[in-house]
Structure formats: C-alpha cells, structure tokens
Design an enzyme around this catalytic site. Structure first.
Site, PDB file in Angstrom:
ATOM      1  CE1 TYR A 181      -3.841  20.145   6.589  1.00  0.00           C
ATOM      2  CE2 TYR A 181      -3.531  19.098   4.457  1.00  0.00           C
ATOM      3  CZ  TYR A 181      -4.358  19.479   5.495  1.00  0.00           C
ATOM      4  OH  TYR A 181      -5.675  19.187   5.428  1.00  0.00           O
ATOM      5  CG  MET A 237      -6.482  12.904  -0.112  1.00  0.00           C
ATOM      6  SD  MET A 237      -7.814  12.338   0.952  1.00  0.00           S
ATOM      7  CE  MET A 237      -6.922  11.918   2.437  1.00  0.00           C
ATOM      8  NE  ARG A 296       8.396  -9.933 -13.290  1.00  0.00           N
ATOM      9  CZ  ARG A 296       8.045  -8.820 -13.929  1.00  0.00           C
ATOM     10  NH1 ARG A 296       8.035  -7.662 -13.297  1.00  0.00           N
ATOM     11  NH2 ARG A 296       7.708  -8.851 -15.195  1.00  0.00           N
ATOM     12  CE  LYS A 325       2.975  -4.300 -17.700  1.00  0.00           C
ATOM     13  NZ  LYS A 325       4.166  -5.177 -17.583  1.00  0.00           N
TER      14      LYS A 325
END
Ligand SMILES: *Cc1c(COP(=O)(O)O)cnc(C)c1O
Length: 378
Positions: free
Chosen positions: A270, A317, A141, A43
C-alpha cells in the site's frame, strides 16, 4: 470427506515456554533475600501470555500472591479454581465491592467510602475482607497522599470485618540509572510505615517494588515484591541489573505465505512505500497490525533461516513484506520469527518497541487473541 475434529491452525502463532517461565521465577526466588515474598502481577492475561496457565506455575514455585486489574480478570482465575490471594490493583467502583467480598478478592483502597462500604458488605456476609491501602508517594495515579494515609490505615484498623493485609505504593521510575525520585518515594513510604508502627498498626505486607525495584532498589523490598514483566524474561530497561539465566517466555512466529520476484522500479504494498533499486525477492508474511504487529514501514526485520530479513513497505492489517533476497534457500512456508530466537539471531520485545516508538510492555500485550497461543511443556 472426513475432516479432523478441529480445523488446522493458521500459520502464525504465539509460543509460550512454560519451562522458561518456571526457571525465571526460580531465579527470582533465589536472587531476592529469603524473607521477601513474591507477588505475581498477571494483569492483562499475564501480559498476553495466559493468566491461568502462568498463575498455576507461579504458585507452584512459591509465589504467595497474585494481582490483576479488572474484576473480570480476577473472576477468570477464581473460575479456574485458583484459590490463592488475589489483589485487585487500581480503584473499584462501589458496585464491584460485593463481588470482591464474595470471591475473596483483596481490593487496593484509597478512600473512606470504599473502606466503609467493604466493611459493611463483609460484616453482612460474616466475612473478613483483606484490603491493601494504596499510598500515593509521587506517582499521582492511584492512592492516598502519603501524609493522609495514616488516618486511613487507622480507619481500616478500626473495622473488625476488615484486615489490613497490605500497605503499598508504586514507583514512577525504578528502572532508570537516576534513582533520585525513587528514593524520595521510598522515604515518603517509610514515613507512613514509621507512623503506623508508632500507632501499633502492623499490616501483613508493606510492598512497593515492581520489577525495576526488585532489581535495583534492594533497600525498598520490604515484605513483598510485585513482579509482572521480569518473570516473563524481559528486563524493564537496558540499564537495570541483570539476573543471569532469565530469558524470554514468549516467541511470535509465522511462515512465508507467498514469494514475489520483483524488478528495478517495482514497488511493494500500500502507498507504494518501497521501490526496488535492484531485482529483489520479497517474502510475504500473513500477519499484520490486526494481529498486533506494529504498523511500521521500511524499518525493522524478521528472522528467516537464521538471517535477518528487512521489512519493506508498510505493514497492512493482515500481511507485511520482507526482503529475502539475501536469505539462501528461502521458500514458501519457511518458519519466520517475529519476536524470539532463530539460530544465533534474536529479535527482542525491546527491538520491536524501538521500531514502534514504545516500550516492551506494550509489545507483549499487543499480540492479539487472533494469534493462537501454543504452550510448550513446563
Ligand atoms: C503492573 C504493575 C506492577 C508490575 O510491574 P512490572 O514492572 O511489570 O514488574 C506492580 N505494581 C503495580 C501497581 C502495577 O500496576
């Protein structure tokens, strides 16, 4: 001006060691009892490693079944020519079911509606659809409550167009030292098995174990184990049993893209989150949270020239900074390891998880497509 056919790759990438993946699966095959079969859970693009690439290798080693979560993931494998049985975990919307039958995908089922719909669709298509009955033994679940599962198995058994390929459940806690709850789940699962045997219903596979169960709960192996994390060379926890020789398949690397010499009182990045107390040499890495690196600050390290270089300031980022003052000879474009080995040092997915306050599964699956995958031969 003549350019090559493809532009140069960015100086940041994910390396996938195919030979190590093959070795890990061979070690898993050798470790488990011979009668127990292995299903590879691929997956989320095999936890970010590449589902098509790894599925092919897994099947070559003797894995008998694959599993994914979304219809798109399953169709990608079928589109690549993979014909092995594929189990769709989770639950399906009604409109997905014709696709599952058409592409020979086995659904995990937990209610009458989907069972009868699958039976109808398969009858109309003149096929026999394999289904796995999902039993809820305490995870709460997916799955049908263990006391109601037997009647659902009977319903499947009565449909000539359906094959009860599996009866399955899932552990809520299999890799911690306390196995109390896991053993309760095993007991409930066995109750279902006993009830089905009394009714002469025999699925092809009973399956309950994930990686933690494979390692630590040998009395719960049943016919098949579903392993996702372990073949990738990552153990699900610190306390679970080890299999010698299993090692990580994924490494994440980049290069120093700039170097800055700063003085006392200068800050980095930053928010001015790091302030130098002595002259420092700062290495700039062209990777950030936009690539899936955790957005941590003044915590953790990377490997440069076999040394640990601590992270300074906050991850942005597209970049973050490390202190390379104590790394002799470090210079621009040196290779840097974010996850994996360099010299005698290693940064594991568990290390990154600890810094992020998360789990290794989350670290592996967080590396974005923006980082090109480089496949080593295998
Ligand atoms: C993800 C998953 C697995 C695999 O678990 P690992 O701990 O990665 O081995 C097995 N079964 C189900 C239902 C899953 O969702």
């Amino acid at each position: 001006m003549t350019l090559s056919a493809t532009p140069p790759p960015r100086p940041a990438w994910v390396e996938i060691d195919r030979a190590q993946f093959r070795r890990n699966l061979e070690l898993i095959h050798a470790d488990k009892p011979p009668g127990v079969k292995v299903l590879s859970v691929v997956k989320d693009n095999a936890f970010g490693h590449g589902a098509v690439e790894l599925s092919r290798i897994a099947l070559e080693t003797g894995v008998v079944h694959l599993a994914v979560v979304t219809l798109a993931e399953a169709l990608e494998l079928r589109g690549a020519g993979i014909t092995a049985p594929i189990l769709l975990l989770g639950n399906r919307q009604l409109e997905e079911l014709p696709w599952c039958v058409e592409h020979d995908l086995s659904c995990a089922v937990q209610d009458e509606e989907n069972i009868l719909a699958l039976a109808r669709i398969a009858t109309r298509a003149n096929r026999r659809a394999a289904v796995h009955l999902k039993v809820n033994t305490g995870m709460n679940r997916f799955g049908r409550h263990w006391l109601e599962a037997t009647s659902l198995a009977e319903l499947i058994h009565q449909q000539p167009s359906l094959e009860l390929a599996g009866v399955m459940s899932h552990f809520a806690m299999s890799d911690e030292s306390d196995k109390t709850f896991a053993n309760l789940q095993i007991e409930r699962f066995r109750e279902v098995q006993t009830a089905l045997e009394a009714r002469g219903i025999r699925p092809r596979y009973y399956h309950l174990c994930n990686s933690g169960g494979l390692l630590d709960l040998p009395h719960a192996h049943f016919d098949l184990v579903r392993v996702g994390l372990l073949p990738l060379g990552v153990f699900p926890s610190k306390v679970c049993r080890r299999i010698a020789g299993i090692a990580p398949v994924m490494a994440v690397k980049t290069r120093l893209a700039a170097v800055q010499d700063i003085g006392v009182g200068d800050t980095v990045g930053y928010g001015l989150r790091y302030k130098a107390e002595s002259p420092r040499r700062i290495g700039v890495l062209p990777v950030g949270y936009g690539d899936g690196f955790p957005r941590i600050r003044n915590q953790g390290h990377v490997l440069v020239r076999g040394h640990r270089a601590p992270l300074v300031g906050t991850v942005a980022m597209d970049a973050f900074m490390v202190d390379i003052t104590d790394v002799p000879g470090a210079k621009i474009w040196d290779e840097v390891v974010l996850q994996g080995r360099q010299g005698d040092e290693e940064i594991t997915a568990h290390d990154l998880a600890a810094w992020k306050g998360s789990v290794s599964y989350d670290i592996l699956t967080s590396w974005r497509e923006r980082l090109p995958r480089v496949y080593l031969p295998g």
